[in-house]
Design a protein around this motif. Structure first.
Motif, PDB file in Angstrom:
ATOM      1  N   THR A   1      36.643  19.065  -0.471  1.00  0.00           N
ATOM      2  CA  THR A   1      36.875  17.743   0.103  1.00  0.00           C
ATOM      3  C   THR A   1      38.263  17.680   0.712  1.00  0.00           C
ATOM      4  O   THR A   1      39.161  18.450   0.342  1.00  0.00           O
ATOM      5  CB  THR A   1      36.773  16.641  -0.971  1.00  0.00           C
ATOM      6  N   GLU A   2      38.452  16.760   1.642  1.00  0.00           N
ATOM      7  CA  GLU A   2      39.754  16.610   2.282  1.00  0.00           C
ATOM      8  C   GLU A   2      40.829  16.259   1.265  1.00  0.00           C
ATOM      9  O   GLU A   2      41.967  16.737   1.339  1.00  0.00           O
ATOM     10  CB  GLU A   2      39.677  15.536   3.366  1.00  0.00           C
ATOM     11  N   LYS A   3      40.482  15.436   0.283  1.00  0.00           N
ATOM     12  CA  LYS A   3      41.455  14.991  -0.724  1.00  0.00           C
ATOM     13  C   LYS A   3      41.978  16.154  -1.559  1.00  0.00           C
ATOM     14  O   LYS A   3      43.186  16.233  -1.844  1.00  0.00           O
ATOM     15  CB  LYS A   3      40.814  13.944  -1.623  1.00  0.00           C
ATOM     16  N   ASP A   4      41.105  17.049  -1.959  1.00  0.00           N
ATOM     17  CA  ASP A   4      41.502  18.118  -2.881  1.00  0.00           C
ATOM     18  C   ASP A   4      41.647  19.479  -2.210  1.00  0.00           C
ATOM     19  O   ASP A   4      41.949  20.465  -2.878  1.00  0.00           O
ATOM     20  CB  ASP A   4      40.491  18.201  -4.024  1.00  0.00           C
TER      21      ASP A   4
END
Length: 553
Positions: free
Chosen positions: A189-192
Protein backbone atom coordinates in the motif's frame (compact mmCIF):
# COMPACT_ATOMS: atom_id res chain seq x y z
CA UNK A 1 -5.89 -33.06 -32.49
CA UNK A 2 -7.01 -29.87 -34.18
CA UNK A 3 -5.39 -26.60 -33.19
CA UNK A 4 -8.75 -25.15 -32.16
CA UNK A 5 -9.20 -27.96 -29.60
CA UNK A 6 -5.72 -27.47 -28.23
CA UNK A 7 -6.33 -23.73 -27.91
CA UNK A 8 -9.57 -24.36 -26.06
CA UNK A 9 -7.81 -26.66 -23.58
CA UNK A 10 -5.19 -24.07 -22.75
CA UNK A 11 -7.03 -20.75 -22.93
CA UNK A 12 -5.21 -18.12 -20.92
CA UNK A 13 -6.52 -15.31 -18.73
CA UNK A 14 -4.37 -12.26 -19.56
CA UNK A 15 -4.44 -8.56 -18.87
CA UNK A 16 -4.92 -6.88 -22.27
CA UNK A 17 -2.28 -4.22 -22.63
CA UNK A 18 -2.09 -3.32 -26.31
CA UNK A 19 -2.78 -4.68 -29.78
CA UNK A 20 0.82 -5.80 -30.00
CA UNK A 21 0.56 -7.51 -26.62
CA UNK A 22 -2.68 -9.21 -27.70
CA UNK A 23 -0.91 -10.64 -30.74
CA UNK A 24 1.93 -12.00 -28.63
CA UNK A 25 -0.46 -13.56 -26.15
CA UNK A 26 -2.55 -15.08 -28.93
CA UNK A 27 0.55 -16.83 -30.21
CA UNK A 28 1.25 -18.14 -26.73
CA UNK A 29 -2.27 -19.61 -26.55
CA UNK A 30 -1.50 -21.75 -29.59
CA UNK A 31 1.43 -23.49 -27.83
CA UNK A 32 0.92 -27.07 -26.63
CA UNK A 33 2.29 -28.95 -23.65
CA UNK A 34 6.04 -29.44 -23.62
CA UNK A 35 7.11 -33.00 -24.49
CA UNK A 36 8.38 -35.36 -21.81
CA UNK A 37 12.14 -35.54 -21.48
CA UNK A 38 13.36 -39.09 -22.18
CA UNK A 39 15.65 -38.71 -19.15
CA UNK A 40 13.24 -37.00 -16.76
CA UNK A 41 15.32 -37.01 -13.59
CA UNK A 42 14.09 -38.19 -10.20
CA UNK A 43 13.12 -36.96 -6.73
CA UNK A 44 14.24 -38.65 -3.51
CA UNK A 45 13.34 -37.75 0.08
CA UNK A 46 16.64 -37.55 1.98
CA UNK A 47 16.02 -35.75 5.25
CA UNK A 48 14.02 -33.45 7.51
CA UNK A 49 14.56 -29.69 7.71
CA UNK A 50 13.34 -29.37 11.32
CA UNK A 51 11.95 -25.92 10.60
CA UNK A 52 9.76 -24.66 7.77
CA UNK A 53 12.16 -23.76 4.95
CA UNK A 54 11.09 -20.22 4.09
CA UNK A 55 14.60 -19.11 3.07
CA UNK A 56 17.70 -21.10 2.08
CA UNK A 57 21.27 -20.26 1.15
CA UNK A 58 24.27 -22.48 0.35
CA UNK A 59 27.05 -21.29 2.68
CA UNK A 60 29.79 -23.84 1.88
CA UNK A 61 30.27 -26.92 -0.33
CA UNK A 62 28.55 -29.07 2.32
CA UNK A 63 26.21 -26.68 4.20
CA UNK A 64 22.88 -24.96 3.62
CA UNK A 65 21.48 -22.44 6.09
CA UNK A 66 17.69 -22.61 6.40
CA UNK A 67 15.69 -19.73 7.89
CA UNK A 68 12.04 -19.57 8.93
CA UNK A 69 9.87 -17.05 10.74
CA UNK A 70 8.89 -17.44 14.39
CA UNK A 71 6.37 -20.31 14.52
CA UNK A 72 5.82 -23.57 16.40
CA UNK A 73 8.59 -25.62 14.86
CA UNK A 74 9.30 -28.86 16.75
CA UNK A 75 12.98 -28.19 17.47
CA UNK A 76 14.33 -25.61 19.92
CA UNK A 77 17.18 -23.18 20.35
CA UNK A 78 19.61 -23.59 23.25
CA UNK A 79 17.52 -21.24 25.41
CA UNK A 80 14.32 -23.25 24.85
CA UNK A 81 12.68 -20.90 22.35
CA UNK A 82 11.45 -22.30 19.04
CA UNK A 83 14.13 -22.70 16.38
CA UNK A 84 13.94 -20.38 13.39
CA UNK A 85 17.27 -21.24 11.71
CA UNK A 86 19.34 -24.37 11.17
CA UNK A 87 22.50 -25.34 9.34
CA UNK A 88 21.77 -28.40 7.17
CA UNK A 89 24.65 -30.76 6.31
CA UNK A 90 24.33 -32.05 2.74
CA UNK A 91 26.40 -35.28 3.03
CA UNK A 92 24.76 -36.50 6.27
CA UNK A 93 21.34 -34.78 6.11
CA UNK A 94 21.81 -33.77 9.74
CA UNK A 95 21.03 -30.30 11.07
CA UNK A 96 22.47 -27.97 13.68
CA UNK A 97 20.23 -25.38 15.35
CA UNK A 98 21.38 -21.77 15.01
CA UNK A 99 20.34 -19.00 17.37
CA UNK A 100 18.37 -15.85 16.56
CA UNK A 101 16.54 -13.21 18.61
CA UNK A 102 14.60 -11.26 15.97
CA UNK A 103 11.67 -12.27 13.76
CA UNK A 104 13.00 -13.18 10.30
CA UNK A 105 9.59 -13.38 8.57
CA UNK A 106 9.91 -12.47 4.86
CA UNK A 107 13.48 -11.20 4.98
CA UNK A 108 16.33 -11.21 2.43
CA UNK A 109 20.00 -12.06 2.05
CA UNK A 110 23.18 -11.71 0.01
CA UNK A 111 26.91 -12.31 0.37
CA UNK A 112 29.53 -9.62 0.74
CA UNK A 113 32.55 -9.89 -1.53
CA UNK A 114 34.57 -11.32 1.38
CA UNK A 115 32.20 -14.31 1.68
CA UNK A 116 30.18 -13.07 4.67
CA UNK A 117 26.42 -13.66 4.51
CA UNK A 118 24.30 -10.58 5.24
CA UNK A 119 20.64 -11.07 6.10
CA UNK A 120 18.19 -8.19 6.64
CA UNK A 121 14.61 -7.29 7.44
CA UNK A 122 11.76 -9.22 8.99
CA UNK A 123 8.58 -8.54 10.87
CA UNK A 124 6.93 -7.68 14.18
CA UNK A 125 8.00 -8.81 17.65
CA UNK A 126 6.43 -12.08 18.88
CA UNK A 127 6.05 -11.49 22.60
CA UNK A 128 4.67 -14.93 23.50
CA UNK A 129 7.72 -16.61 21.97
CA UNK A 130 10.14 -13.92 23.24
CA UNK A 131 11.42 -12.76 19.85
CA UNK A 132 12.17 -9.12 19.09
CA UNK A 133 11.05 -7.08 16.11
CA UNK A 134 13.02 -7.79 12.95
CA UNK A 135 11.98 -5.01 10.53
CA UNK A 136 15.28 -3.11 10.87
CA UNK A 137 17.49 -6.06 11.74
CA UNK A 138 20.82 -6.74 10.11
CA UNK A 139 22.23 -10.22 10.70
CA UNK A 140 25.72 -11.54 9.89
CA UNK A 141 26.77 -15.15 9.37
CA UNK A 142 30.41 -16.15 8.82
CA UNK A 143 30.33 -19.67 7.31
CA UNK A 144 32.56 -22.28 8.95
CA UNK A 145 33.35 -25.99 8.72
CA UNK A 146 33.72 -26.83 12.42
CA UNK A 147 30.18 -26.20 13.70
CA UNK A 148 31.13 -23.10 15.66
CA UNK A 149 29.56 -20.35 13.52
CA UNK A 150 26.30 -18.69 14.47
CA UNK A 151 24.28 -15.55 13.77
CA UNK A 152 25.31 -12.08 14.93
CA UNK A 153 22.42 -9.59 15.05
CA UNK A 154 22.03 -5.83 15.10
CA UNK A 155 18.27 -5.19 15.60
CA UNK A 156 18.66 -1.60 14.33
CA UNK A 157 21.20 -2.20 11.59
CA UNK A 158 19.03 -0.87 8.75
CA UNK A 159 18.04 2.73 8.14
CA UNK A 160 14.32 1.87 7.85
CA UNK A 161 11.81 -0.95 8.27
CA UNK A 162 11.82 -3.58 5.52
CA UNK A 163 9.47 -6.55 5.06
CA UNK A 164 9.83 -8.27 1.66
CA UNK A 165 12.93 -6.36 0.52
CA UNK A 166 15.30 -7.60 -2.19
CA UNK A 167 19.05 -7.80 -1.77
CA UNK A 168 21.80 -8.34 -4.31
CA UNK A 169 25.58 -8.47 -4.23
CA UNK A 170 27.18 -5.66 -6.23
CA UNK A 171 30.34 -5.72 -8.34
CA UNK A 172 32.26 -3.82 -5.65
CA UNK A 173 31.49 -6.50 -3.04
CA UNK A 174 28.87 -4.55 -1.10
CA UNK A 175 25.20 -5.46 -0.97
CA UNK A 176 22.21 -3.42 -2.08
CA UNK A 177 18.93 -3.57 -0.11
CA UNK A 178 15.85 -2.43 -2.01
CA UNK A 179 12.22 -1.78 -1.18
CA UNK A 180 9.87 -3.68 1.04
CA UNK A 181 6.97 -2.71 3.26
CA UNK A 182 6.97 -1.16 6.74
CA UNK A 183 4.62 -3.87 7.99
CA UNK A 184 3.19 -7.25 6.90
CA UNK A 185 0.19 -7.00 4.59
CA UNK A 186 -1.64 -8.83 1.80
CA UNK A 187 -0.31 -6.51 -0.89
CA UNK A 188 1.69 -3.32 -0.81
CA UNK A 189 0.00 0.00 0.00
CA UNK A 190 1.06 3.60 -0.48
CA UNK A 191 0.94 4.19 3.28
CA UNK A 192 3.31 1.37 4.20
CA UNK A 193 5.41 1.22 1.04
CA UNK A 194 9.17 1.73 1.50
CA UNK A 195 10.34 2.97 -1.94
CA UNK A 196 13.98 3.40 -0.92
CA UNK A 197 17.37 1.76 -1.36
CA UNK A 198 20.35 1.43 0.95
CA UNK A 199 23.75 -0.21 0.86
CA UNK A 200 25.79 -2.27 3.28
CA UNK A 201 28.35 -1.27 4.30
CA UNK A 202 26.37 1.95 4.46
CA UNK A 203 27.08 5.03 2.37
CA UNK A 204 24.67 7.21 4.29
CA UNK A 205 22.67 7.27 7.55
CA UNK A 206 19.55 7.77 5.44
CA UNK A 207 18.15 5.59 2.63
CA UNK A 208 18.05 6.87 -0.94
CA UNK A 209 14.65 7.40 -2.64
CA UNK A 210 13.66 4.89 -5.32
CA UNK A 211 10.53 6.35 -7.01
CA UNK A 212 10.08 3.38 -9.36
CA UNK A 213 8.67 1.42 -6.42
CA UNK A 214 6.01 4.11 -5.98
CA UNK A 215 5.07 3.93 -9.64
CA UNK A 216 4.60 0.17 -9.57
CA UNK A 217 2.28 -0.19 -6.56
CA UNK A 218 0.67 -2.39 -5.36
CA UNK A 219 2.68 -5.37 -6.69
CA UNK A 220 6.19 -4.19 -5.86
CA UNK A 221 7.39 -6.49 -3.06
CA UNK A 222 10.54 -8.57 -3.55
CA UNK A 223 11.36 -6.74 -6.80
CA UNK A 224 13.48 -8.72 -9.27
CA UNK A 225 17.03 -7.31 -9.39
CA UNK A 226 19.95 -8.46 -11.56
CA UNK A 227 23.42 -6.92 -11.94
CA UNK A 228 23.94 -6.28 -15.65
CA UNK A 229 27.17 -7.41 -17.34
CA UNK A 230 29.40 -4.74 -18.81
CA UNK A 231 32.76 -2.99 -18.42
CA UNK A 232 34.26 -2.78 -14.95
CA UNK A 233 33.22 0.83 -14.41
CA UNK A 234 29.56 0.20 -15.33
CA UNK A 235 27.07 0.11 -12.45
CA UNK A 236 23.81 -0.99 -14.05
CA UNK A 237 21.01 -3.04 -12.51
CA UNK A 238 17.93 -4.51 -14.13
CA UNK A 239 14.95 -3.91 -11.79
CA UNK A 240 11.49 -5.40 -12.40
CA UNK A 241 8.33 -4.54 -10.42
CA UNK A 242 4.67 -5.37 -11.16
CA UNK A 243 4.77 -5.47 -15.00
CA UNK A 244 7.46 -2.82 -15.59
CA UNK A 245 11.23 -2.74 -15.60
CA UNK A 246 14.09 -0.27 -15.70
CA UNK A 247 17.86 -0.19 -16.01
CA UNK A 248 19.13 1.72 -12.98
CA UNK A 249 22.63 3.13 -12.36
CA UNK A 250 23.45 2.38 -8.72
CA UNK A 251 26.47 4.66 -8.84
CA UNK A 252 24.60 7.76 -10.07
CA UNK A 253 21.28 6.71 -8.44
CA UNK A 254 19.38 7.37 -11.65
CA UNK A 255 17.34 5.57 -14.32
CA UNK A 256 19.34 4.77 -17.47
CA UNK A 257 16.46 3.30 -19.46
CA UNK A 258 12.76 2.54 -19.01
CA UNK A 259 12.06 -0.76 -20.73
CA UNK A 260 8.83 -1.82 -22.48
CA UNK A 261 6.06 -3.23 -20.33
CA UNK A 262 5.93 -7.03 -20.11
CA UNK A 263 2.62 -8.38 -21.48
CA UNK A 264 0.61 -10.52 -19.09
CA UNK A 265 -0.17 -10.31 -15.38
CA UNK A 266 1.80 -8.77 -12.52
CA UNK A 267 4.62 -11.12 -11.51
CA UNK A 268 5.58 -10.01 -7.99
CA UNK A 269 4.15 -10.94 -4.59
CA UNK A 270 1.42 -11.92 -3.97
CA UNK A 271 0.93 -12.69 -7.69
CA UNK A 272 4.29 -14.36 -7.64
CA UNK A 273 6.17 -15.26 -10.80
CA UNK A 274 9.93 -15.73 -10.90
CA UNK A 275 12.91 -14.34 -12.80
CA UNK A 276 16.31 -15.55 -13.88
CA UNK A 277 19.24 -14.03 -15.74
CA UNK A 278 20.07 -16.62 -18.38
CA UNK A 279 23.65 -17.93 -18.54
CA UNK A 280 26.29 -15.49 -19.73
CA UNK A 281 28.72 -16.72 -22.38
CA UNK A 282 32.02 -15.16 -23.49
CA UNK A 283 31.39 -16.19 -27.12
CA UNK A 284 28.16 -14.10 -26.97
CA UNK A 285 30.02 -11.15 -25.41
CA UNK A 286 28.19 -11.88 -22.12
CA UNK A 287 24.86 -10.71 -23.55
CA UNK A 288 22.32 -10.29 -20.76
CA UNK A 289 18.92 -11.96 -21.18
CA UNK A 290 16.24 -11.92 -18.48
CA UNK A 291 13.45 -14.49 -18.30
CA UNK A 292 10.28 -13.75 -16.26
CA UNK A 293 7.80 -16.63 -15.88
CA UNK A 294 4.47 -17.34 -14.23
CA UNK A 295 2.38 -15.27 -11.84
CA UNK A 296 -1.36 -14.69 -11.65
CA UNK A 297 -3.65 -11.92 -12.89
CA UNK A 298 -5.79 -11.36 -9.76
CA UNK A 299 -5.46 -11.50 -5.98
CA UNK A 300 -8.14 -14.20 -5.94
CA UNK A 301 -7.97 -17.79 -4.69
CA UNK A 302 -9.97 -18.98 -7.70
CA UNK A 303 -7.85 -17.23 -10.33
CA UNK A 304 -5.90 -19.61 -12.60
CA UNK A 305 -2.15 -19.10 -12.60
CA UNK A 306 -0.45 -17.69 -15.68
CA UNK A 307 1.30 -19.87 -18.25
CA UNK A 308 3.48 -17.36 -20.07
CA UNK A 309 7.09 -16.21 -19.88
CA UNK A 310 8.69 -13.01 -21.08
CA UNK A 311 12.28 -12.91 -22.32
CA UNK A 312 14.27 -9.77 -23.05
CA UNK A 313 17.77 -9.32 -24.51
CA UNK A 314 19.50 -6.31 -22.96
CA UNK A 315 22.62 -6.26 -25.13
CA UNK A 316 21.14 -3.23 -26.94
CA UNK A 317 19.00 -1.15 -24.59
CA UNK A 318 17.59 1.00 -27.37
CA UNK A 319 15.95 -1.94 -29.14
CA UNK A 320 15.32 -4.24 -26.16
CA UNK A 321 11.79 -5.66 -26.04
CA UNK A 322 9.98 -8.62 -24.54
CA UNK A 323 9.39 -11.86 -26.43
CA UNK A 324 6.47 -13.81 -24.96
CA UNK A 325 6.45 -17.59 -24.96
CA UNK A 326 4.52 -20.39 -23.31
CA UNK A 327 5.58 -21.60 -19.86
CA UNK A 328 5.87 -25.22 -20.92
CA UNK A 329 2.09 -25.50 -21.25
CA UNK A 330 1.63 -25.48 -17.46
CA UNK A 331 0.00 -22.75 -15.38
CA UNK A 332 2.19 -21.90 -12.41
CA UNK A 333 2.57 -19.25 -9.76
CA UNK A 334 5.14 -19.35 -6.94
CA UNK A 335 7.68 -21.24 -9.12
CA UNK A 336 11.37 -21.59 -8.35
CA UNK A 337 13.88 -21.08 -11.18
CA UNK A 338 17.16 -22.95 -10.64
CA UNK A 339 19.98 -22.70 -13.17
CA UNK A 340 21.43 -26.21 -13.39
CA UNK A 341 25.09 -27.18 -13.77
CA UNK A 342 24.71 -27.54 -17.56
CA UNK A 343 23.22 -24.04 -17.95
CA UNK A 344 19.62 -25.12 -18.48
CA UNK A 345 16.99 -23.75 -16.12
CA UNK A 346 14.77 -25.94 -13.96
CA UNK A 347 11.33 -24.63 -12.98
CA UNK A 348 9.61 -26.45 -10.13
CA UNK A 349 7.24 -25.98 -7.16
CA UNK A 350 4.19 -23.72 -7.15
CA UNK A 351 0.42 -23.80 -7.68
CA UNK A 352 -1.98 -23.89 -10.61
CA UNK A 353 -4.34 -21.29 -9.17
CA UNK A 354 -4.57 -18.75 -6.36
CA UNK A 355 -1.92 -16.47 -4.92
CA UNK A 356 0.97 -16.33 -2.46
CA UNK A 357 -0.40 -16.14 1.05
CA UNK A 358 -1.84 -18.07 3.95
CA UNK A 359 -4.87 -20.30 4.00
CA UNK A 360 -7.74 -19.27 6.26
CA UNK A 361 -10.57 -20.87 8.25
CA UNK A 362 -8.21 -23.42 9.79
CA UNK A 363 -7.01 -24.55 6.40
CA UNK A 364 -10.47 -25.07 4.89
CA UNK A 365 -10.17 -22.10 2.55
CA UNK A 366 -7.07 -22.28 0.40
CA UNK A 367 -5.11 -19.25 -0.81
CA UNK A 368 -3.64 -21.42 -3.56
CA UNK A 369 -4.68 -24.77 -5.00
CA UNK A 370 -3.67 -27.35 -7.59
CA UNK A 371 -0.05 -27.99 -6.60
CA UNK A 372 2.15 -28.24 -9.69
CA UNK A 373 4.14 -31.43 -9.25
CA UNK A 374 5.66 -31.42 -12.75
CA UNK A 375 9.00 -29.62 -13.19
CA UNK A 376 9.94 -28.28 -16.61
CA UNK A 377 13.38 -27.78 -18.09
CA UNK A 378 14.15 -24.67 -20.14
CA UNK A 379 16.88 -24.71 -22.79
CA UNK A 380 17.49 -21.05 -23.60
CA UNK A 381 19.58 -21.94 -26.69
CA UNK A 382 16.80 -23.91 -28.36
CA UNK A 383 14.41 -22.22 -30.83
CA UNK A 384 11.24 -20.64 -29.49
CA UNK A 385 8.49 -23.23 -29.10
CA UNK A 386 11.01 -26.01 -28.36
CA UNK A 387 12.67 -24.68 -25.22
CA UNK A 388 10.64 -26.52 -22.55
CA UNK A 389 10.47 -30.22 -21.69
CA UNK A 390 8.56 -31.85 -18.85
CA UNK A 391 10.39 -33.85 -16.18
CA UNK A 392 9.52 -36.50 -13.60
CA UNK A 393 6.90 -35.52 -11.03
CA UNK A 394 7.46 -34.98 -7.36
CA UNK A 395 4.92 -36.45 -4.96
CA UNK A 396 5.11 -33.57 -2.45
CA UNK A 397 3.08 -30.36 -2.90
CA UNK A 398 5.39 -27.34 -2.64
CA UNK A 399 3.24 -24.22 -2.33
CA UNK A 400 3.74 -20.98 -0.38
CA UNK A 401 7.16 -20.77 1.30
CA UNK A 402 8.84 -23.52 -0.72
CA UNK A 403 12.42 -23.30 -1.99
CA UNK A 404 15.00 -25.00 -4.23
CA UNK A 405 18.67 -24.52 -5.08
CA UNK A 406 21.46 -26.17 -7.06
CA UNK A 407 24.18 -27.74 -4.90
CA UNK A 408 27.83 -28.53 -5.73
CA UNK A 409 27.28 -32.18 -6.74
CA UNK A 410 24.83 -31.14 -9.49
CA UNK A 411 21.63 -32.15 -7.70
CA UNK A 412 18.89 -29.76 -6.57
CA UNK A 413 17.94 -29.33 -2.91
CA UNK A 414 14.14 -28.95 -2.57
CA UNK A 415 12.33 -28.11 0.67
CA UNK A 416 9.58 -26.14 2.34
CA UNK A 417 5.89 -25.36 1.83
CA UNK A 418 3.76 -23.89 4.57
CA UNK A 419 0.59 -22.14 3.39
CA UNK A 420 -0.55 -21.87 7.01
CA UNK A 421 -0.06 -18.94 9.38
CA UNK A 422 1.57 -21.28 11.90
CA UNK A 423 2.84 -24.83 11.84
CA UNK A 424 0.09 -27.31 10.96
CA UNK A 425 0.98 -30.96 10.47
CA UNK A 426 -2.60 -32.30 10.43
CA UNK A 427 -6.25 -31.27 9.93
CA UNK A 428 -5.48 -29.15 6.89
CA UNK A 429 -5.28 -29.91 3.19
CA UNK A 430 -1.67 -28.74 2.76
CA UNK A 431 0.41 -29.30 5.89
CA UNK A 432 3.65 -27.66 6.97
CA UNK A 433 6.24 -29.63 5.03
CA UNK A 434 9.53 -30.66 6.66
CA UNK A 435 10.63 -33.34 4.18
CA UNK A 436 13.77 -32.48 2.18
CA UNK A 437 14.10 -33.85 -1.34
CA UNK A 438 17.05 -34.07 -3.68
CA UNK A 439 16.23 -33.86 -7.36
CA UNK A 440 18.69 -35.56 -9.71
CA UNK A 441 18.48 -33.73 -13.08
CA UNK A 442 18.43 -35.52 -16.44
CA UNK A 443 22.19 -35.11 -16.95
CA UNK A 444 22.78 -37.54 -14.07
CA UNK A 445 20.91 -40.27 -16.00
CA UNK A 446 23.05 -40.13 -19.15
CA UNK A 447 25.76 -42.50 -17.92
CA UNK A 448 28.67 -40.25 -18.87
CA UNK A 449 31.77 -40.28 -16.68
CA UNK A 450 32.02 -37.36 -14.28
CA UNK A 451 35.32 -35.53 -13.71
CA UNK A 452 36.68 -34.96 -10.22
CA UNK A 453 38.52 -31.70 -9.55
CA UNK A 454 41.71 -32.47 -7.65
CA UNK A 455 41.81 -29.29 -5.63
CA UNK A 456 39.79 -27.75 -2.81
CA UNK A 457 38.65 -24.17 -2.34
CA UNK A 458 40.81 -21.73 -4.30
CA UNK A 459 41.31 -17.98 -4.51
CA UNK A 460 41.24 -16.60 -8.04
CA UNK A 461 41.25 -13.25 -9.80
CA UNK A 462 39.11 -11.83 -12.58
CA UNK A 463 40.35 -12.18 -16.15
CA UNK A 464 43.04 -14.70 -15.19
CA UNK A 465 43.76 -18.25 -16.29
CA UNK A 466 43.28 -20.69 -13.41
CA UNK A 467 45.16 -24.01 -13.69
CA UNK A 468 42.85 -26.94 -12.89
CA UNK A 469 43.60 -30.67 -12.76
CA UNK A 470 40.86 -33.28 -12.98
CA UNK A 471 40.67 -37.05 -13.01
CA UNK A 472 38.22 -38.97 -15.19
CA UNK A 473 38.05 -42.47 -16.71
CA UNK A 474 36.91 -41.23 -20.13
CA UNK A 475 39.57 -41.04 -22.87
CA UNK A 476 37.17 -39.03 -25.02
CA UNK A 477 36.17 -36.43 -22.45
CA UNK A 478 34.91 -33.08 -23.69
CA UNK A 479 35.44 -30.47 -21.00
CA UNK A 480 33.53 -27.27 -20.32
CA UNK A 481 33.47 -25.00 -17.29
CA UNK A 482 31.18 -22.55 -15.53
CA UNK A 483 31.13 -20.35 -12.46
CA UNK A 484 27.87 -20.41 -10.48
CA UNK A 485 26.60 -18.17 -7.71
CA UNK A 486 23.67 -19.93 -6.03
CA UNK A 487 22.19 -16.81 -4.47
CA UNK A 488 19.71 -16.46 -1.62
CA UNK A 489 16.37 -18.18 -2.19
CA UNK A 490 12.94 -17.19 -0.84
CA UNK A 491 9.40 -16.65 -2.16
CA UNK A 492 10.26 -17.59 -5.77
CA UNK A 493 13.09 -15.02 -5.74
CA UNK A 494 16.67 -16.25 -6.25
CA UNK A 495 18.63 -13.16 -5.23
CA UNK A 496 22.04 -12.82 -6.95
CA UNK A 497 21.78 -16.23 -8.71
CA UNK A 498 24.23 -16.31 -11.63
CA UNK A 499 25.74 -18.69 -14.20
CA UNK A 500 28.75 -17.68 -16.31
CA UNK A 501 30.43 -19.95 -18.86
CA UNK A 502 34.24 -19.96 -18.63
CA UNK A 503 36.55 -20.69 -21.55
CA UNK A 504 38.68 -23.84 -21.22
CA UNK A 505 42.12 -23.76 -22.81
CA UNK A 506 45.24 -25.93 -23.13
CA UNK A 507 43.65 -29.26 -22.16
CA UNK A 508 46.47 -31.77 -21.67
CA UNK A 509 46.23 -35.53 -21.05
CA UNK A 510 48.70 -36.17 -18.22
CA UNK A 511 48.21 -39.99 -18.31
CA UNK A 512 46.34 -42.37 -16.01
CA UNK A 513 43.09 -40.47 -16.41
CA UNK A 514 44.43 -37.09 -15.25
CA UNK A 515 44.00 -33.94 -17.32
CA UNK A 516 45.24 -30.40 -16.81
CA UNK A 517 43.62 -27.30 -18.27
CA UNK A 518 43.37 -23.55 -17.87
CA UNK A 519 39.98 -22.09 -16.98
CA UNK A 520 39.62 -18.41 -17.87
CA UNK A 521 37.85 -16.34 -15.23
CA UNK A 522 35.26 -13.71 -16.28
CA UNK A 523 36.64 -10.19 -16.85
CA UNK A 524 35.08 -8.34 -13.89
CA UNK A 525 32.48 -8.25 -11.13
CA UNK A 526 29.67 -7.25 -13.45
CA UNK A 527 29.81 -10.68 -15.06
CA UNK A 528 29.69 -12.52 -11.74
CA UNK A 529 29.98 -10.92 -8.32
CA UNK A 530 33.10 -11.22 -6.16
CA UNK A 531 33.28 -13.64 -3.26
CA UNK A 532 31.85 -17.15 -2.94
CA UNK A 533 31.25 -18.79 -6.30
CA UNK A 534 31.41 -22.41 -7.42
CA UNK A 535 33.51 -23.76 -10.30
CA UNK A 536 31.98 -26.65 -12.26
CA UNK A 537 34.02 -28.74 -14.67
CA UNK A 538 31.66 -30.69 -16.93
CA UNK A 539 32.20 -33.59 -19.31
CA UNK A 540 29.82 -33.53 -22.28
CA UNK A 541 27.66 -31.13 -20.21
CA UNK A 542 27.49 -33.56 -17.28
CA UNK A 543 28.85 -31.91 -14.10
CA UNK A 544 31.79 -33.24 -12.17
CA UNK A 545 31.39 -35.13 -8.92
CA UNK A 546 31.43 -31.81 -7.09
CA UNK A 547 32.10 -28.16 -7.80
CA UNK A 548 34.81 -26.40 -5.84
CA UNK A 549 34.29 -23.17 -3.97
CA UNK A 550 36.15 -20.26 -5.56
CA UNK A 551 36.82 -16.97 -3.77
CA UNK A 552 36.83 -14.51 -6.66
CA UNK A 553 38.32 -11.04 -6.46
Amino acid sequence: MKLSIISALFTLAFVLLSNESDAQLTNVKKSVLAPLNKNPGSFKVVGNSGIAAMHIVVTSPTKIVIIDKVEKNPIKQKDGRVAVSVEYDIPTNKKRVLNLNTNTFCSAGAFLGNGTLVHTGGAEAIAKDKFDEGFESLRIFEPCDDGSCDWFENPKGLTSKRWYPTMTTLSDGRVLILGGSKKPLGKSTEKDNNPTVEFFPSESPQPEPFPFLKETLPFNLYPAVHVLPGPADQKFLFVFSNTDSIVWDWGKKSIVKRLPRLPGPPRLYPLSGTSVMLPLRPEENYAAQILMCGGVAKHDANEPADDSCGRINLSNLETADWEVENFGGIRRNMPDAVILADGKTLFLNGAGKGFSGYNSDKGKKQAAEDPVLTPVLYDHRAPKGKRFTRLANSKIPRLYHSVATLIPDGRVFVAGSNPNSDVRTSNTKYVTEYRVEMYSPPYLQLGFKRPTINKGAIEVNYNKAVPVTVSISDPNAVFSAALVHYGFVTHSVHMSQRYVVCSVQNVTNLSNGFYSMNVIMPPNGNMIVPGRNYLYINNKNVPGTTAVEVMLS
